[in-house]
Design a protein around this motif. Structure first.
Motif, mmCIF file in Angstrom:
data_model
loop_
_atom_site.group_PDB
_atom_site.id
_atom_site.type_symbol
_atom_site.label_atom_id
_atom_site.label_comp_id
_atom_site.label_asym_id
_atom_site.label_seq_id
_atom_site.Cartn_x
_atom_site.Cartn_y
_atom_site.Cartn_z
ATOM 1 N N UNK A 1 21.313 48.996 18.911
ATOM 2 C CA UNK A 1 22.620 48.981 18.245
ATOM 3 C C UNK A 1 23.578 47.995 18.902
ATOM 4 N N UNK A 2 24.496 47.471 18.106
ATOM 5 C CA UNK A 2 25.428 46.462 18.607
ATOM 6 C C UNK A 2 26.285 46.978 19.755
ATOM 7 N N UNK A 3 26.551 48.285 19.792
ATOM 8 C CA UNK A 3 27.411 48.788 20.860
ATOM 9 C C UNK A 3 26.708 48.848 22.213
ATOM 10 N N UNK A 4 25.424 48.494 22.245
ATOM 11 C CA UNK A 4 24.714 48.408 23.520
ATOM 12 C C UNK A 4 24.693 46.980 24.074
ATOM 13 N N UNK A 5 25.199 46.027 23.310
ATOM 14 C CA UNK A 5 25.141 44.620 23.706
ATOM 15 C C UNK A 5 26.531 44.144 24.108
ATOM 16 N N UNK A 6 26.624 43.554 25.288
ATOM 17 C CA UNK A 6 27.877 42.999 25.791
ATOM 18 C C UNK A 6 27.652 41.523 26.090
ATOM 19 N N UNK A 7 28.568 40.691 25.635
ATOM 20 C CA UNK A 7 28.455 39.241 25.806
ATOM 21 C C UNK A 7 29.480 38.756 26.818
ATOM 22 N N UNK A 8 29.007 38.003 27.808
ATOM 23 C CA UNK A 8 29.912 37.384 28.773
ATOM 24 C C UNK A 8 30.105 35.927 28.406
ATOM 25 N N UNK B 1 34.602 35.769 40.923
ATOM 26 C CA UNK B 1 34.115 37.065 41.397
ATOM 27 C C UNK B 1 34.880 38.253 40.808
ATOM 28 N N UNK B 2 36.230 38.234 40.765
ATOM 29 C CA UNK B 2 36.940 39.384 40.180
ATOM 30 C C UNK B 2 36.590 39.608 38.702
ATOM 31 N N UNK B 3 36.481 38.526 37.943
ATOM 32 C CA UNK B 3 36.139 38.666 36.529
ATOM 33 C C UNK B 3 34.723 39.202 36.361
ATOM 34 N N UNK B 4 33.807 38.743 37.206
ATOM 35 C CA UNK B 4 32.431 39.225 37.141
ATOM 36 C C UNK B 4 32.359 40.707 37.497
ATOM 37 N N UNK C 1 32.824 41.640 23.813
ATOM 38 C CA UNK C 1 32.903 40.396 24.565
ATOM 39 C C UNK C 1 33.749 40.604 25.817
ATOM 40 N N UNK C 2 33.213 40.170 26.943
ATOM 41 C CA UNK C 2 33.953 40.168 28.193
ATOM 42 C C UNK C 2 34.012 38.735 28.709
ATOM 43 N N UNK C 3 35.012 38.463 29.551
ATOM 44 C CA UNK C 3 35.253 37.088 29.972
ATOM 45 C C UNK C 3 35.033 36.907 31.463
ATOM 46 N N UNK C 4 34.493 35.740 31.801
ATOM 47 C CA UNK C 4 34.310 35.408 33.212
ATOM 48 C C UNK C 4 33.359 34.247 33.380
ATOM 49 N N UNK C 5 33.591 33.439 34.391
ATOM 50 C CA UNK C 5 32.696 32.347 34.736
ATOM 51 C C UNK C 5 31.872 32.758 35.940
ATOM 52 N N UNK C 6 30.808 32.008 36.222
ATOM 53 C CA UNK C 6 29.906 32.371 37.303
ATOM 54 C C UNK C 6 30.568 32.300 38.665
ATOM 55 N N UNK C 7 31.644 31.563 38.789
ATOM 56 C CA UNK C 7 32.313 31.447 40.079
ATOM 57 C C UNK C 7 33.514 32.358 40.243
ATOM 58 N N UNK D 1 25.843 23.333 42.905
ATOM 59 C CA UNK D 1 25.782 24.640 43.540
ATOM 60 C C UNK D 1 25.473 25.755 42.549
ATOM 61 N N UNK D 2 24.419 25.561 41.777
ATOM 62 C CA UNK D 2 24.032 26.616 40.842
ATOM 63 C C UNK D 2 23.626 27.884 41.580
ATOM 64 N N UNK D 3 22.977 27.744 42.717
ATOM 65 C CA UNK D 3 22.545 28.930 43.457
ATOM 66 C C UNK D 3 23.753 29.755 43.892
ATOM 67 N N UNK D 4 24.782 29.085 44.354
ATOM 68 C CA UNK D 4 25.997 29.793 44.740
ATOM 69 C C UNK D 4 26.649 30.497 43.563
ATOM 70 N N UNK D 5 26.639 29.850 42.408
ATOM 71 C CA UNK D 5 27.187 30.479 41.203
ATOM 72 C C UNK D 5 26.367 31.696 40.807
ATOM 73 N N UNK D 6 25.056 31.548 40.877
ATOM 74 C CA UNK D 6 24.189 32.682 40.539
ATOM 75 C C UNK D 6 24.398 33.839 41.517
ATOM 76 N N UNK D 7 24.633 33.513 42.791
ATOM 77 C CA UNK D 7 24.860 34.555 43.790
ATOM 78 C C UNK D 7 26.065 35.416 43.435
ATOM 79 N N UNK D 8 27.086 34.795 42.877
ATOM 80 C CA UNK D 8 28.270 35.562 42.484
ATOM 81 C C UNK D 8 27.922 36.608 41.434
ATOM 82 N N UNK D 9 27.060 36.232 40.488
ATOM 83 C CA UNK D 9 26.646 37.176 39.443
ATOM 84 C C UNK D 9 25.783 38.288 40.042
#
Length: 286
Positions: free
Chosen positions: A27-34, A59-62, A51-57, A83-91
């Motif tokens: 169901x759609x209510x189980x799906x959240x889009x960042x 941290x508070x938004x994530x 829909x929720x908002x935030x970039x990979x860098x 620095x993709x690895x650093x961005x991924x680390x935040x997630x």
């Protein structure tokens, strides 16, 4: 499964397709889009997706985005060489702090021993995931059909498809195939594990060029060259250095078999053969 699934990068080319594939399963209510930008929200909200908002860098938004989430799909960042690895680390850190049950990550085919330059960031991210203590699903996507069909207009105009892969073979699948596989893993009862994902059929670039020529009705041949020559052509065409390096490096490593693999795992997840690469050629030239 029960609980909400968060898809990062949900307005991107792969993320949007994953959302659609998930909506066919839960169901759609189980799906959240960042997403990063407010203007990206409307098409997703129209499908009933939160829909929720935030970039990979950010941290508070994530941290806020992870609240109430059971499973996360971390789609690898698009900023290669930044620095993709650093961005991924935040997630990953935000997911761990929020107590999510699983993180799925879109990696690259045989990331642990691939010679591709692209694999370096993926290996780094996989190590972070392994050290996180979280259950993890590694979606090691092979090459995309669209990687090879995106510039066919220029190739037909010049009469050549250029590369440095020699007789090395590719086993790509379509972006939609990989999205469908990701959705299948995310809703699985036992999703954790490593998935080596590739297309059902392999080919070399001479065969690819021959199909382009057949479909277009124009003379097109494969022009093989060294990695250095290929990179210089990309640079002279105005591509950024990091992109030129990535493309030339990937082509050269295809010669070593780094982009060829069995399609069995992908087929098992999506319940069919992958999209024929010939179909992707036809679609690109339509």
């Amino acid at each position: 499964m029960n609980g909400k699934i968060l898809v990062t990068g949900a307005s991107g080319q792969l993320g949007a397709l994953v959302v659609d594939s998930l909506l066919a399963k839960v169901p759609a209510d189980q799906v959240v889009a960042l997403v990063r930008r407010p203007e990206a929200a409307a098409p997703l909200e129209a499908k009933g997706v939160e829909v929720r908002f935030g970039s990979y860098g950010d941290a508070p938004a994530l941290a806020a985005a992870m609240q109430g989430i059971a499973r996360v799909l971390l789609i690898s960042g698009s900023e290669v060489g930044n620095d993709r690895v650093g961005q991924h680390k935040s997630v990953i850190d935000a997911a761990k702090d929020a107590g999510v049950e699983l993180v799925a990550y879109t990696s690259i085919l045989r990331a642990d021993d691939s010679g591709l330059w692209l694999a370096v960031d993926h290996r780094g991210t996989e190590k972070l995931l392994g050290a996180s203590g979280l259950p993890v699903a590694l979606l090691r996507n092979g090459w995309y059909n669209e990687n090879l069909t995106g510039a066919l207009g220029q190739s037909i105009e010049s009469g050549a498809i250029i590369g440095a892969s020699g007789s090395g073979r590719y086993s790509p699948a379509s972006r939609a195939d990989y999205a469908e596989a990701a959705a299948a893993v995310l809703v699985s009862d036992q999703p954790a594990g490593t998935y080596e994902l590739a297309g059902s059929e392999s080919f070399d670039m001479a065969e690819f060029a021959a199909e382009v020529a057949r479909v277009s009705g124009k003379p097109v041949a494969y022009a093989d060259m060294s990695e250095a020559e290929l990179k210089e052509i990309y640079l002279s065409a105005g591509l950024p250095e990091v992109v030129a390096h990535m493309l030339a490096d990937s082509s050269a490593h295809a010669a070593n078999g780094d982009l060829e693999a069995s399609g069995a795992t992908l087929e098992g997840l999506i319940g069919r053969k992958s999209t024929p690469w010939q179909d992707s050629v036809k679609a690109a030239l339509a």
